[in-house]
Design a protein around this motif. Structure first.
Motif, short mmCIF file in Angstrom:
data_model
loop_
_atom_site.label_atom_id
_atom_site.label_comp_id
_atom_site.label_asym_id
_atom_site.label_seq_id
_atom_site.Cartn_x
_atom_site.Cartn_y
_atom_site.Cartn_z
N GLY A 72 0.81 -1.22 0.00
CA GLY A 72 0.00 0.00 0.00
C GLY A 72 0.84 1.26 0.00
O GLY A 72 0.51 2.24 -0.67
N ASP A 83 -5.85 0.83 1.05
CA ASP A 83 -6.95 0.66 2.00
C ASP A 83 -7.89 1.85 1.90
O ASP A 83 -7.67 2.77 1.10
CB ASP A 83 -6.43 0.47 3.42
CG ASP A 83 -5.60 1.65 3.93
OD1 ASP A 83 -5.75 2.77 3.41
OD2 ASP A 83 -4.80 1.45 4.86
N ARG A 84 -8.95 1.85 2.70
CA ARG A 84 -9.98 2.88 2.58
C ARG A 84 -9.41 4.28 2.81
O ARG A 84 -9.74 5.22 2.08
CB ARG A 84 -11.11 2.61 3.57
CG ARG A 84 -12.27 3.59 3.46
CD ARG A 84 -13.38 3.23 4.42
NE ARG A 84 -12.92 3.31 5.81
CZ ARG A 84 -13.69 3.01 6.87
NH1 ARG A 84 -14.92 2.58 6.68
NH2 ARG A 84 -13.20 3.11 8.09
#
Length: 204
Positions: free
Chosen positions: A120, A148-149
């Protein structure tokens, strides 16, 4: 218009996958490409980015104005986060990297080697490269992979800031990023099946 495609036909392996593709992309707007996997979104984006020529049609506004981000992050694993961004900034004749570090919350990681980052973090760094190019058209192929969010939120905020500054974005994604713009389903441009005679001509 900042970017305009007029009746483009694009090919994969010499075979047309999309034909008669037309769209206008004005400043301060995003255009999101939709369609099933394998339909030709990546091929169209690569064509817009200048990595392959269209078989037919014209593309206006792309010359030396496009920054492209695909599945590869384009990083040197032995260079630090800051060194990677500095390298790409200099490629485009620029030297400012602080806003990109801040936008993707990379300040605390700037002295870490890219090879030591998580998937990420590498993706955030790869996307941060867009901000140091100074180019007005961002062409993005599934940019939120490995994010990720919270990181998706950082990316969406960076794109919104780019649009607000007069830029434009052409994005293939299945995620609703809440951007000012339109969606284009490229399925409507699926190329007709090749006849035997047409297929033979590919190899002539």
């Amino acid at each position: 218009m900042i970017l305009q495609a007029d009746t483009l036909t694009v090919t994969r392996g010499g075979i047309p996958v999309l034909e008669e593709v037309s769209f206008d992309l004005p400043p301060e707007r995003a255009l999101v490409l939709r369609g099933p996997n394998g339909i030709g979104k990546t091929t169209l984006l690569r064509t817009v980015a200048g990595l392959q020529p269209p078989l037919k049609g014209t593309l206006t506004g792309a010359e030396d104005r496009v920054a492209y981000a695909a599945h590869a992050d384009g990083l040197k694993s032995t260079l630090t986060v800051a060194e990677n961004l500095t390298f790409w900034a200099r490629v485009f004749g620029r030297d400012e990297i602080a806003p990109a570090l801040s936008a993707y919350e990379l300040d605390a990681l700037q002295t870490r080697a890219a090879g030591q980052l998580s998937a990420g973090q590498k993706r955030r760094l790869g996307l941060a490269r867009l901000m140091v190019t100074g180019r007005p058209v961002w062409v993005l192929d599934e940019p939120t992979v490995s994010l990720d969010r919270d990181a998706v939120g950082l990316f969406a905020a960076a794109v919104r800031a780019h649009l607000a500054a007069g830029g434009a974005a052409l994005i293939a994604t299945h995620i609703d990023l809440g951007l000012d713009g339109d969606a284009l389903d490229v399925s409507q441009f699926r190329a007709r099946p090749q006849a035997h005679d047409d297929f033979d001509e590919v190899f002539l």
